[in-house]
Design an enzyme around this catalytic site. Structure first.
Site, PDB file in Angstrom:
ATOM      1  N   ILE A  21       0.820  -1.220   0.000  1.00 25.99           N
ATOM      2  CA  ILE A  21       0.000   0.000   0.000  1.00 25.99           C
ATOM      3  C   ILE A  21       0.848   1.262   0.000  1.00 25.99           C
ATOM      4  CG2 ILE A  21      -2.015  -1.047   1.092  1.00 25.99           C
ATOM      5  CD1 ILE A  21      -1.021  -0.006   3.769  1.00 25.99           C
ATOM      6  N   GLY A  22       2.172   1.114   0.011  1.00 28.61           N
ATOM      7  CA  GLY A  22       3.022   2.291  -0.009  1.00 28.61           C
ATOM      8  C   GLY A  22       4.481   1.919  -0.021  1.00 28.61           C
ATOM      9  N   GLY A  24       8.252   3.681   1.296  1.00 29.86           N
ATOM     10  CA  GLY A  24       8.939   4.776   1.966  1.00 29.86           C
ATOM     11  C   GLY A  24      10.422   4.723   1.719  1.00 29.86           C
ATOM     12  N   GLY A  25      11.140   5.587   2.426  1.00 30.92           N
ATOM     13  CA  GLY A  25      12.583   5.680   2.229  1.00 30.92           C
ATOM     14  C   GLY A  25      13.323   4.429   2.629  1.00 30.92           C
ATOM     15  N   MET A  26      12.708   3.596   3.485  1.00 30.09           N
ATOM     16  CA  MET A  26      13.428   2.416   3.982  1.00 30.09           C
ATOM     17  C   MET A  26      12.774   1.107   3.573  1.00 30.09           C
ATOM     18  SD  MET A  26      14.633   3.581   7.763  1.00 30.09           S
ATOM     19  CE  MET A  26      15.644   2.110   7.931  1.00 30.09           C
ATOM     20  N   VAL A  29       5.500  -0.794   2.438  1.00 23.01           N
ATOM     21  CA  VAL A  29       4.467  -0.948   3.457  1.00 23.01           C
ATOM     22  C   VAL A  29       3.360  -1.829   2.889  1.00 23.01           C
ATOM     23  CG1 VAL A  29       2.829   0.229   4.966  1.00 23.01           C
ATOM     24  CG2 VAL A  29       4.996   1.337   4.375  1.00 23.01           C
ATOM     25  N   LYS A  44       5.494  -2.530   7.739  1.00 22.90           N
ATOM     26  CA  LYS A  44       6.601  -1.969   6.965  1.00 22.90           C
ATOM     27  C   LYS A  44       7.718  -2.990   6.886  1.00 22.90           C
ATOM     28  CE  LYS A  44       8.117   2.318   7.029  1.00 22.90           C
ATOM     29  NZ  LYS A  44       8.773   3.597   7.411  1.00 22.90           N
ATOM     30  N   ASP A 135      10.416  14.793  10.110  1.00 22.18           N
ATOM     31  CA  ASP A 135      10.048  14.580   8.709  1.00 22.18           C
ATOM     32  C   ASP A 135       8.551  14.794   8.520  1.00 22.18           C
ATOM     33  OD1 ASP A 135      10.317  11.850   6.300  1.00 22.18           O
ATOM     34  OD2 ASP A 135      10.572  14.002   6.038  1.00 22.18           O
TER      35      ASP A 135
END
Length: 650
Positions: A21-22, A24-26, A29, A44, A135
């Site tokens: 669903i997503g 991120g930087g690491m 997700v 995540k 952030d």
């Protein structure tokens, strides 16, 4: 082993991955199903490429997990499998603020104001807990289908007392369109930096672009941030004044997060369902304090107090259970570190116990001058706390075997049995210093200092007649919970009433031979060993209270060694390298206490405390200085091995 996770995979034999669903930087997700609790969660996934990245991910989980607030995405679990780390979080069905603006276009000032107010309250909670998000961007603000805003992704946040993370763009932390000017210039992000980024996020929501305007390259935003260039908003309407305050180039002139929430509330008062959602959350600010008197002292709280992981207990000793507490006192006197009992390994029926204090105040030994602590190694901190006297605030349990040996705690439980507040009492050998602006009052032979409340923590200090200090630190761990300063004042009043009758009561028995309680920290290392192994020419030696802690320094505070005996519920070092040192299970944590340091924790022995809970004694040894971290860790391990030779047989 597959390189990437796939739908249908199961994490920790519990979380069934359903769909990504997503990203991120690491890592990615996933939406997943928690088969144990039958609920949807967000998971995540990350494969840290080095130890620093793994530490950063662990910090993300740790920082977020301790933040409980209706506008912060909850963290439920942290799982490590092979080279993969998983953070299990609350699933938010809606998209992000960035998605909303991309799909619908710019928001109205009222819509943006409502979202901003909610996130400002989340930041107020985060800052009260000592966590800077670092952030705040539209991508990290999630919006549920009924309009509840939640702050997520503490991936580059940091606790105020720990190392800043290293996610950077052109040498600058954070996303350039929302970058605070001071961070662009190289300063570390702080609370006021989060407030600026929230303002930049709301500016983008109503104007459709960064407050630095449009730029084709990320470094152009950084350059404008350094210059303090902020474009005038044209669509913000009633949001102009709050945005002007939040986006002030000078951090000192920006409002704090709770003040920002009040400014935004004027633009967009909460709807009925949002007000109902937040009515259990209390504003984390100043509670009641003791009256100011003309006399003041400079009181410096211990820098590491409260740093240990709190236990979660469901065994309750209430005001109606004094009889049970008395039985536990007898058990502790017979089998604890202060009695003559047998260890678990002996095969005997007795169990090692705790310090043998119920805190009931019964049969207190009051020999000695009133208001004095007396001999450090026999003074009992639990005799200055009383679980029954605090029972008006909720169900209470006394914990005599946690953290430092000169420490005792009373925990308050909520209706579910979870910890909602902690009262911690510590002794301190350092004499109080005259001067300063802490309000104090004189009671009998002692002086009581009242610090201003900071978030969910409140501190009280008792300066004894023999120039020692007693710290009472109260912390709200969950809501609803009593005001920490009211709780601290009640605990202080009881301690003062005991001191008014005489000296701090003594511990009930001698420590068992195998306990670290029976040893002197300063006797485990000498000057020759410290010079040979650590290169420290010892000029200052600072024994802590009872000599259960010792620090050797070179006189400049640039290099030194700290050694301390502590207790915990179990030996489970988080994010540390496990090792065996001198035949004992240990952990090695680079930069745990400071950037230029290395901490070794060594498991000494396990026992059952007076409540029947598993407990461990630990020796912690920290080496600090200007040498490379690897060298500091080698030194710490060598010194720990040397000190271990002088420990009693466990």
């Amino acid at each position: 082993m597959r390189v990437m996770a796939e739908a249908g995979d199961k994490v920790a034999d519990r979380y069934l991955l359903q769909e990504p669903i997503g990203r991120g930087g690491m890592g990615v997700v996933w939406r997943a199903h928690d088969e144990l609790l039958d609920r949807q969660v967000a998971v995540k996934c990350a494969r840290p490429d080095d130890d620093r990245a793994a530490l950063r991910l662990t910090n993300e989980a740790r920082n977020a997990a301790r933040l409980h607030h209706p506008h912060i995405v909850s963290v439920f679990d942290f799982v490590e499998e092979s080279e993969v780390c998983w953070i299990v979080m609350e699933y938010v069905s809606g998209g992000s603020l960035a998605d909303m603006v991309r799909d619908r276009g710019a928001l109205t000032p009222e819509e943006a104001g409502s979202i901003g107010r909610q996130i400002a309250t989340a930041l107020a909670k985060s800052h009260a807990e000592g966590v800077v998000h670092g952030d705040v961007t539209p991508e990290n603000v999630l919006i549920t289908e009924d309009g509840v805003a939640k702050l997520t992704d503490f991936g580059i946040s940091r606790a105020l007392w720990s190392e800043a993370t290293m996610t950077r763009t052109g040498g600058v932390r954070g996303k350039p369109p929302y970058l605070p000017p001071e961070v662009a210039r190289g300063d570390a992000a702080d609370r006021k930096s989060d407030v600026f980024s929230l303002g930049a996020t709301l500016y983008a929501a109503v104007e459709g672009r960064s407050p630095y305007g449009e730029a084709s390259h990320p470094m152009a935003y950084v350059a404008r941030a350094i210059e303090g260039y902020i474009e005038t908003p044209h669509r913000a309407g009633p949001l102009v004044d709050p945005l002007t305050a939040l986006l002030n180039v000078e951090p000192k002139r920006r409002p704090a997060a709770d003040q920002a929430a009040r400014l935004l509330r004027r633009v967009a008062p909460p709807s009925a369902h949002l007000e109902h959602l937040e009515d259990t959350y209390e504003d984390p600010h100043d509670g009641e304090t003791l009256d100011r008197t003309p006399f003041t002292m400079r009181l410096l709280p211990p820098s590491v107090r409260g740093a240990w992981r709190r236990p979660s207990r469901r065994v309750v000793i209430t005001a109606t259970a004094v009889g049970t507490a008395a039985v536990l006192v007898v058990w502790a006197a017979l089998f604890g570190p202060w009695g003559g009992g047998h260890s678990d390994e002996s095969g005997r029926s007795g169990k090692d116990g705790g310090s043998g204090a119920s805190g009931t105040g019964d049969s207190l030994s009051q020999a000695g001058r009133a208001g004095t602590v007396g001999d450090a190694r026999t003074a009992d901190p639990c005799k200055l706390l009383n679980a029954a006297s605090l029972s008006r605030f909720g169900e209470t349990v006394i914990d005599p075997d946690y953290g430092e040996i000169d420490r005792c705690d009373v925990l308050l439980h909520g209706e579910t049995g979870d910890d909602i507040a902690d009262v911690q009492l510590n002794f301190d050998a350092d004499p109080p210093e005259p001067g300063g602006d802490v309000p104090t009052r004189r009671i009998g032979n002692v002086t009581v200092g009242a610090f201003q409340r900071e978030g969910d923590e409140c501190v009280r200090n008792i300066a004894s007649a023999d120039r020692k200090q007693i710290w009472i630190i109260t912390e709200r761990l969950d809501t609803p919970a009593p005001d920490p300063c009211q709780l601290g004042d009640a605990a202080t009043d009881y301690a003062v009433s005991v001191l008014d009758r005489g000296q701090v009561p003594r511990r009930s028995a001698q420590p068992v031979a195998s306990s670290l309680v029976s040893r002197h920290a300063c006797g485990l290392l000498d000057g020759d060993e410290l010079k040979r192994m650590a290169g420290v020419r010892v000029k200052d030696r600072d024994p802590g209270f009872g000599d259960w802690r010792c620090e050797w320094a070179d006189g400049s505070s640039d290099a030194g060694v700290e050694l301390e005996f502590t207790r915990d519920n179990d030996f489970s070092p988080e994010g540390a390298e496990r090792a065996e040192i001198a035949g004992k299970l240990s952990s090695v944590s680079p930069e745990e206490w400071d950037d230029d340091s290395c901490l070794v924790r060594m498991l000494h022995r396990s026992y059952r405390n007076s409540l029947g809970d598993d407990t461990v004694e630990l020796m912690s040894l920290n080496v600090y200085g200007s040498k490379p971290t690897q060298k500091l860790c080698q030194t710490a391990k060598a010194l720990a091995a040397t000190a271990a030779k002088k420990l009693p047989s466990a």
